[in-house]
Design a protein around this motif. Structure first.
Motif, short mmCIF file in Angstrom:
data_model
loop_
_atom_site.label_atom_id
_atom_site.label_comp_id
_atom_site.label_asym_id
_atom_site.label_seq_id
_atom_site.Cartn_x
_atom_site.Cartn_y
_atom_site.Cartn_z
N SER A 190 0.80 -1.23 0.00
CA SER A 190 0.00 0.00 0.00
C SER A 190 0.83 1.27 0.00
CB SER A 190 -0.93 0.01 1.22
OG SER A 190 -0.17 0.01 2.41
N ASN A 191 2.16 1.16 0.03
CA ASN A 191 2.95 2.40 0.03
C ASN A 191 4.18 2.29 -0.85
OD1 ASN A 191 3.47 1.04 3.01
ND2 ASN A 191 5.38 1.63 2.03
N MET A 192 4.08 1.52 -1.94
CA MET A 192 5.20 1.41 -2.89
C MET A 192 4.93 2.23 -4.13
SD MET A 192 5.90 -2.69 -2.57
CE MET A 192 7.59 -2.72 -3.14
N LEU A 193 6.00 2.59 -4.80
CA LEU A 193 5.90 3.33 -6.05
C LEU A 193 5.90 2.34 -7.21
CD1 LEU A 193 6.07 6.22 -7.40
CD2 LEU A 193 8.53 5.78 -7.62
N PRO A 194 4.92 2.42 -8.13
CA PRO A 194 4.98 1.56 -9.31
C PRO A 194 6.27 1.80 -10.08
CG PRO A 194 2.82 2.59 -9.11
CD PRO A 194 3.71 3.26 -8.10
N LEU A 195 6.92 0.75 -10.48
CA LEU A 195 8.19 0.86 -11.18
C LEU A 195 8.08 1.72 -12.43
CD1 LEU A 195 11.16 -0.03 -11.20
CD2 LEU A 195 10.45 -2.10 -12.40
N ARG A 196 6.95 1.67 -13.09
CA ARG A 196 6.77 2.44 -14.32
C ARG A 196 6.79 3.95 -14.07
NH1 ARG A 196 1.91 0.28 -12.87
NH2 ARG A 196 0.21 1.76 -12.45
N GLY A 197 6.55 4.37 -12.83
CA GLY A 197 6.54 5.80 -12.53
C GLY A 197 7.86 6.33 -12.02
N LEU A 198 8.86 5.46 -11.89
CA LEU A 198 10.11 5.88 -11.26
C LEU A 198 10.90 6.85 -12.14
CD1 LEU A 198 12.21 5.65 -8.99
CD2 LEU A 198 13.14 3.64 -10.18
N ARG A 199 11.07 6.55 -13.40
CA ARG A 199 11.94 7.37 -14.24
C ARG A 199 11.46 8.81 -14.31
NH1 ARG A 199 15.49 6.34 -19.16
NH2 ARG A 199 15.84 8.44 -19.94
N SER A 200 10.16 9.03 -14.53
CA SER A 200 9.66 10.39 -14.66
C SER A 200 9.84 11.17 -13.36
CB SER A 200 8.19 10.39 -15.08
OG SER A 200 7.38 9.73 -14.13
N LEU A 201 9.66 10.49 -12.23
CA LEU A 201 9.87 11.16 -10.95
C LEU A 201 11.34 11.54 -10.78
CD1 LEU A 201 8.91 12.15 -8.20
CD2 LEU A 201 9.14 9.80 -7.35
N LEU A 202 12.23 10.65 -11.15
CA LEU A 202 13.66 10.95 -11.03
C LEU A 202 14.08 12.08 -11.95
CD1 LEU A 202 15.15 7.35 -10.75
CD2 LEU A 202 14.86 9.02 -8.92
N GLU A 203 13.48 12.16 -13.13
CA GLU A 203 13.79 13.28 -14.02
C GLU A 203 13.41 14.60 -13.37
OE1 GLU A 203 11.66 12.07 -17.48
OE2 GLU A 203 13.37 11.02 -18.36
N GLU A 204 12.26 14.64 -12.69
CA GLU A 204 11.87 15.86 -11.97
C GLU A 204 12.85 16.16 -10.84
OE1 GLU A 204 7.77 16.19 -10.76
OE2 GLU A 204 7.18 14.69 -12.23
N VAL A 205 13.24 15.11 -10.13
CA VAL A 205 14.16 15.27 -9.02
C VAL A 205 15.50 15.85 -9.48
CG1 VAL A 205 15.64 13.87 -7.50
CG2 VAL A 205 13.16 13.54 -7.49
N LEU A 206 16.02 15.31 -10.56
CA LEU A 206 17.31 15.79 -11.06
C LEU A 206 17.21 17.23 -11.57
CD1 LEU A 206 18.57 12.54 -12.81
CD2 LEU A 206 19.28 13.49 -10.60
N ALA A 207 16.06 17.60 -12.10
CA ALA A 207 15.85 18.99 -12.50
C ALA A 207 15.88 19.91 -11.28
CB ALA A 207 14.55 19.13 -13.26
N LEU A 208 15.26 19.46 -10.19
CA LEU A 208 15.29 20.24 -8.95
C LEU A 208 16.72 20.35 -8.41
CD1 LEU A 208 12.13 18.86 -7.11
CD2 LEU A 208 12.50 21.23 -7.82
N ARG A 209 17.46 19.25 -8.50
CA ARG A 209 18.85 19.28 -8.05
C ARG A 209 19.66 20.29 -8.86
NH1 ARG A 209 21.41 17.19 -3.76
NH2 ARG A 209 23.20 16.81 -5.10
N ALA A 210 19.39 20.37 -10.16
CA ALA A 210 20.11 21.31 -11.01
C ALA A 210 19.80 22.75 -10.60
CB ALA A 210 19.75 21.08 -12.47
N ILE A 211 18.55 23.01 -10.24
CA ILE A 211 18.17 24.35 -9.80
C ILE A 211 18.90 24.70 -8.51
CG2 ILE A 211 16.26 25.74 -8.90
CD1 ILE A 211 14.43 24.18 -10.85
N ARG A 212 18.94 23.75 -7.56
CA ARG A 212 19.66 24.00 -6.31
C ARG A 212 21.14 24.28 -6.57
NH1 ARG A 212 18.06 22.83 -1.30
NH2 ARG A 212 20.21 22.24 -0.78
#
Length: 276
Positions: free
Chosen positions: A247-269
């Motif tokens: 009930s609290n796992m991330l579907p594997l298919r959604g991982l890449r898009s989330l990581l792309e957002e994360v890395l964009a945030l890291r670049a801003i920082r």
């Protein structure tokens, strides 16, 4: 290619991901997930550590599946490492487990509910492996300094601490975004964010923990913006079929898009000159 684990679990090291299923399942599924993680990591130039437990010693119900056990679990993790090339992480629950587990894995993890257990912390550190300690849901970030010292003085090659939410009344967890800076300062170690256990709703399921997985992306983005040094995410091709933490796992298919957002945030920082 993922750099040596000891260089990841150091302040000033690269941003990285710890990911995998909650508990080890079949060899085929473990390897499927690991290969997908390795592929995503290579494509995004993101170091990845595969995680899965050989035993879930804290299941809510007595009859809940716990995993394959240490002997079969270590064989399964060796297969994952061989097939995917990823370093591997698993939990230890008792001091006697640390030496044999440390001979076969790259990172030993101390579960949140055991983060005050001195003998376990010292035994994990004494293996000379890297150790990730998850912060207890009842503890303030500064209180983790003692756990970090026990692991470090015992001889751990490297150390990280993980925020996984704090109890808010019964059956709910909240994440204080100040915790990443506070953990880093108190423990002199990278502060990781566990974006999947932080959306658990303990005691809300029928004999299992419930969860609000739709909040995983929101909390992950917020934690990265707040300065988390790495992410810990439990992922599965079909979370509803997972024997633990479904009930609290991330579907594997959604991982890449989330990581792309994360890395964009890291670049801003990075361009704004913020540390962490």
């Amino acid at each position: 290619m993922t750099p040596p684990v000891a260089s990841l679990l150091q302040l000033g090291g690269p941003f990285f991901l710890i990911a995998g299923p909650c508990v080890l399942e079949t060899d085929a599924l473990n390897v499927q997930i690991a290969r997908e993680l390795a592929y995503i990591g290579e494509e995004l130039d993101l170091p990845v550590i595969f995680k899965a437990s050989f035993d879930k010693a804290n299941r809510s119900a007595a009859g809940s599946p716990r995993g394959p056990g240490m002997v079969d679990g270590l064989r399964a993790l060796a297969r994952v490492r061989e097939e995917s090339g990823l370093p591997v992480l698993t939990d230890v629950h008792e001091p006697w487990q640390c030496e044999p587990v440390g001979e076969r894995v790259d990172v030993l993890q101390i579960p949140a509910f055991l983060c005050r257990q001195t003998d376990l912390l010292r035994a994990a550190g004494a293996t000379g492996r890297a150790v990730n300690v998850k912060k207890g849901q009842w503890m303030a970030p500064a209180e983790m300094a003692g756990a970090a010292a026990k692991v470090r003085t015992a001889g751990a090659a490297a150390l990280a601490v993980t925020e996984r939410g704090t109890f808010f009344g019964y059956g709910n967890l909240v994440v204080d975004m100040r915790a990443f800076a506070q953990l880093r300062e108190a423990c002199d170690a990278p502060a990781i964010f566990d974006g999947t256990h932080s959306v658990q709703r303990p005691g809300r399921g029928a004999g299992v923990s419930g969860g609000d997985p739709h909040f995983i992306p929101t909390l992950v983005r917020a934690a990265v913006a707040a300065g988390a040094n790495a992410l810990f995410l439990e992922v599965h091709p079909h979370p509803a079929r997972a024997p633990s933490d479904a009930s609290n796992m991330l579907p594997l298919r959604g991982l890449r898009s989330l990581l792309e957002e994360v890395l964009a945030l890291r670049a801003i920082r990075s361009t704004s000159g913020e540390s962490g």
